[in-house]
Every structure is written in structure tokens, then in C-alpha cells.
Design a protein around this motif. Structure first.
Motif: not given
Length: 446
Positions: A177-206
Motif C-alpha cells: 500500500n505504501n512503497i510506491q511513495f518511496f519510489g518502489g514498484n508495488p507490482e515488482n516485489i521479491t521476498l528474500l529469506g535465509q534459513s528460517s526466513g526462507g522457511d517462512l517465505i516458502a510458507h507465505l506461498m501457502l
């Protein structure tokens, strides 16, 4: 505000409110925006927009946690004075290039930190994305969320599981909702996670309600081999720590729960990560539905998934007790074989199966593996070696025992190439055959 008076700042005008950023090292940095609030064991509630200016706190908010002696020694000691313990740890920080065109919509990488769902936070110096942001003209958003007893243990209405996961979902909604006002593209978002952060991202997909909140994921060293059949262990650990649920002294909670971790050791490797995501509770499906749900994401979410070649060396080869008996001859061969077996069981085989299933369902997926090419490096390519490669920041890593056998020039040379590849994937979902692949990286499209 007194300590910030002589520092150059910039104010972002957003629907959320006016947000103050620091101009620092050729980037704009907004630290510790509160995106939600929570009471203990309650679902997060998004923070309402405000007319007042959001100014970041002096100290970094961090969820109550036990400091890990292994991480202190192998990566970096914790500067306790820089952090403020905060039970409601829903904060995010934004890093973007200082100079970018007003209409330029920059690709966004959302960093989800690791730490066994038990330790860490979004803002630590060893994962400061400044170098990456400057090099690749991307925007990085780092997210903090509840951990351990507060975020990843539950089993009933009074103590719901998956609260840390729900926190991250609220962060992603805020970003959308807000990132475009910082200059970011809200339609081009990549999640990056390592270790349990990667586990969390895999489960965000579910997870429920994730439609169009992100387009791509980069999953590094996710312990997907530990995700199976955790129900009994989680229920037992919950029961053993029930007496702590209303404790007002969070430091006492942290000291006391550790006493019960050895009692669940009979559950095998998974007991090495006593906190985790729990299937069958909101917002997750049942465990036997997970693979089918991942396949349903094929065609919607691009995936880059992989691991380091010697993940468990971080734990096994740094153990004084094991090295006392297994550092030479036959013992050394046994230790190396154990590292290989456990790395494949926890990380390697599950990542390969995930990638193959995803590709068979029509998904765009790349599989990678980071190797060590230095014969003098005793640990090889262990867990967490990807962090200095992705984030750089030599000053933060200068005392890390993890890199004691590795010249920084080697990390820097290979890191620049990996940062470029990861940014290319974050930008387009593809990695060109013409892109330069460093010697330490094995990368293939499945």
C-alpha cells in the motif's frame, strides 16, 4: 531529534503519514516504521495512518530472545546498547538509492531474517543492504516480527500459532500500500529469506490472503527437511512452557524456556528448531496439502531456491567436543560424512524436491548451490556464508570467525556477482545465460 539535527534528512509523503529518512552513504534510509501492534499472543493489528511525522527511534526494536554464543562467535557479537527489547516487534525499514528518477519504479526486495524462528531482527549490521542497494539500484525493505514464545509456538485460541507469520503478512500489506511513495514498484516485489526466513517465505506461498502481495521469492538455506510431523513436538513444548505464558519479566521467560528444550530431543533433528510454523492453523493449510498448494503457485510466483554446500558445518565443525575426537584421520572422515548427510537431509534434498515439483507444475524455478573453492577453508560453505556474499559490509564481518580462512577480497569479488544475479532475478524473474556466474555458484533453471 537533537542528535539528528546536523544530519541531512528527507521526508516522504505517504498515505501512512510523513516519514523521515536519513541521507547516508548515498542512500535514503528509513528505520523502524511500526506497521502493526499486538498484545501478547494476539493477532497483529495494523497501525492507522497519522498526520504526525514518523521519526525512527534511537535504538533498534528487537523481540525478546536468548543470545546465541555460536552466532556471537561465528558472525558478530551483539551490541546490546543498540537494541530496545520490544514484545510487539512489528517494524520495518526501507533502504533506497538517494538519486532515482521521480517516476522510476524500483524493484523491491523484502528481507526476512533467519534465526530458527527464535533469534534475530530485521536490522543488524551483518545484513545491512546498503552496498547492494547502491550497486544494483534496488530498494530493500527489512522486516522484524515476533519470535519464539511470542511468535512461533501455540496451539489453541488463547495462544494461536503462526503469529510471527501473521506479522510478516501485515508487513507485506503495508509495503504493497505504501512503497510506491518511496519510489518502489508495488507490482515488482521479491521476498528474500535465509534459513528460517526462507522457511517462512516458502510458507507465505501457502498462506491465505497472499494474492498479488509479491511476485517472486528467493529462498536461501531453508530447513525444509525439518517441516514434517512437528505436531506432537510442538504440543509437548507448548505444554511444558505453559507456566510462562503470563510471566511479566520477559528475560525470565527467556531464561526459563531454554530449560525445556533438551526434553524434546527425542524428536530427532527437528528438535534443533523447537519453534516453527504449524500446519492446520490459520493462515496455513494442513501438512498433507502443502505440496499441492505450492504447485498451485506455479505460474504466479517465480522461485530461486538453494543452499550452501556444507550447511551443517556451522554447527558440527565448530563444536569443541566433536573436534576433540573427530578432527583427524577416520574421525575427520566421519565428521565430513555427517556434515554431508545432514546438509542433504535438512536442506539439499528438500530444496531439490521443491524445485522439481514446482517445475513439473509449470513454475519458473531456479536451483542454486554455493560451494567453497578454497582448500584452506576448514568449514567449506557453511550455513550463513551467503550473508556476507549478499550484503557485503566488510566492517560488520571483520571479526567473524565464519570468515577467518577466507580473504575479504574473495567474498567481495564473488559477492558482487551474486548480488547482480539476485537483483536480475528480482527485477525480471529471469537470469540470462549471458550473466556472469561466479565459480562458487552452481545455478540452473529446472
Amino acid at each position: 531529534m537533537t542528535s539528528q539535527q546536523n544530519i541531512e534528512t528527507h521526508t516522504f509523503q505517504t498515505p501512512f503519514g510523513k516519514i523521515l529518512a536519513l541521507k547516508e552513504n548515498k542512500i535514503l534510509k528509513v528505520r523502524s516504521i511500526r506497521y502493526a501492534r499486538s498484545e501478547r499472543y494476539k493477532k497483529p493489528v495494523p497501525v492507522e495512518p497519522s498526520d504526525s511525522e514518523f521519526i525512527f527511534p534511537e535504538k533498534i526494536p528487537v523481540c525478546p530472545q536468548v543470545i546465541s554464543p555460536l552466532i556471537e562467535r561465528m558472525i558478530a557479537p551483539t551490541d546490546i546498547e543498540s537494541y530496545e527489547v520490544e514484545e510487539s516487534t512489528q517494524f520495518l525499514s526501507v533502504y533506497r538509492p538517494e538519486n532515482c528518477n521521480e517516476n522510476e519504479k524500483i524493484p523491491i526486495v523484502v528481507w526476512i531474517h533467519g534465526g530458527s524462528h527464535e533469534i534475530g531482527c530485521g536490522d543488524v549490521s551483518t545484513a545491512d543492504p546498503t552496498e547492494w542497494v547502491k550497486e544494483q539500484n534496488i530498494m530493500v525493505v527489512t522486516v522484524s516480527y515476533r519470535l519464539g514464545l511470542f511468535g512461533f509456538l501455540g496451539g489453541n485460541e488463547n495462544r494461536p500459532p503462526n503469529l510471527g507469520l501473521m506479522d510478516v503478512i501485515e508487513a507485506l500489506k503495508w509495503i504493497k500500500n505504501n512503497i510506491q511513495f518511496f519510489g518502489g514498484n508495488p507490482e515488482n516485489i521479491t521476498l528474500l529469506g535465509q534459513s528460517s526466513g526462507g522457511d517462512l517465505i516458502a510458507h507465505l506461498m501457502l498462506s491465505e490472503g497472499m494474492e498479488n502481495l509479491f511476485q517472486r521469492v528467493i529462498i536461501q538455506s531453508a530447513p525444509l527437511g525439518l517441516r514434517h510431523n512437528r505436531q506432537k513436538m510442538s504440543a509437548e513444548f507448548l505444554k511444558k512452557t505453559e507456566h510462562l505464558k503470563d510471566e511479566t519479566d520477559v528475560f525470565k521467560m527467556m531464561d526459563d524456556y531454554r530449560n525445556f528444550v533438551p526434553s524434546i530431543a527425542r524428536y530427532g533433528l527437528k528438535a534443533a528448531m523447537p519453534f516453527g510454523l504449524q500446519y492446520g492453523f490459520y493462515p496455513l493449510c494442513k501438512e498433507n496439502e502443502a505440496v499441492g498448494k505450492w504447485k498451485q503457485s506455479a505460474g504466479k510466483i517465480d522461485v530461486l531456491i538453494g543452499l550452501n554446500d556444507d550447511e551443517t558445518a556451522l554447527y558440527l565443525k565448530t563444536s569443541e567436543q566433536l573436534n576433540r575426537y573427530l578432527s583427524k584421520g577416520l574421525g575427520k572422515k566421519i565428521l565430513n560424512k555427517t556434515v554431508r548427510l545432514t546438509t542433504e537431509t535438512i536442506y539439499g534434498k528438500p530444496a531439490k524436491i521443491f524445485a522439481e515439483n514446482y517445475a513439473q507444475a509449470g513454475g519458473n524455478v531456479y536451483l542454486f548451490r554455493i560451494h567453497s573453492k578454497l582448500k584452506t577453508n576448514y568449514l567449506g560453505a557453511p550455513h550463513c556464508i551467503d550473508l556476507p556474499l549478499i550484503f557485503g559490509n566488510e566492517s560488520a564481518w571483520k571479526s567473524a570467525e565464519l570468515l577467518k580462512d577466507i580473504p575479504w577480497e574473495y567474498i567481495d569479488k564473488n559477492g558482487k556477482k551474486i548480488r547482480s544475479l539476485w537483483a536480475e532475478f528480482a527485477s525480471s524473474g529471469k537470469i540470462s545465460r549471458d550473466s556472469e556466474i561466479p565459480d562458487i555458484l552452481e545455478l540452473r533453471k529446472i
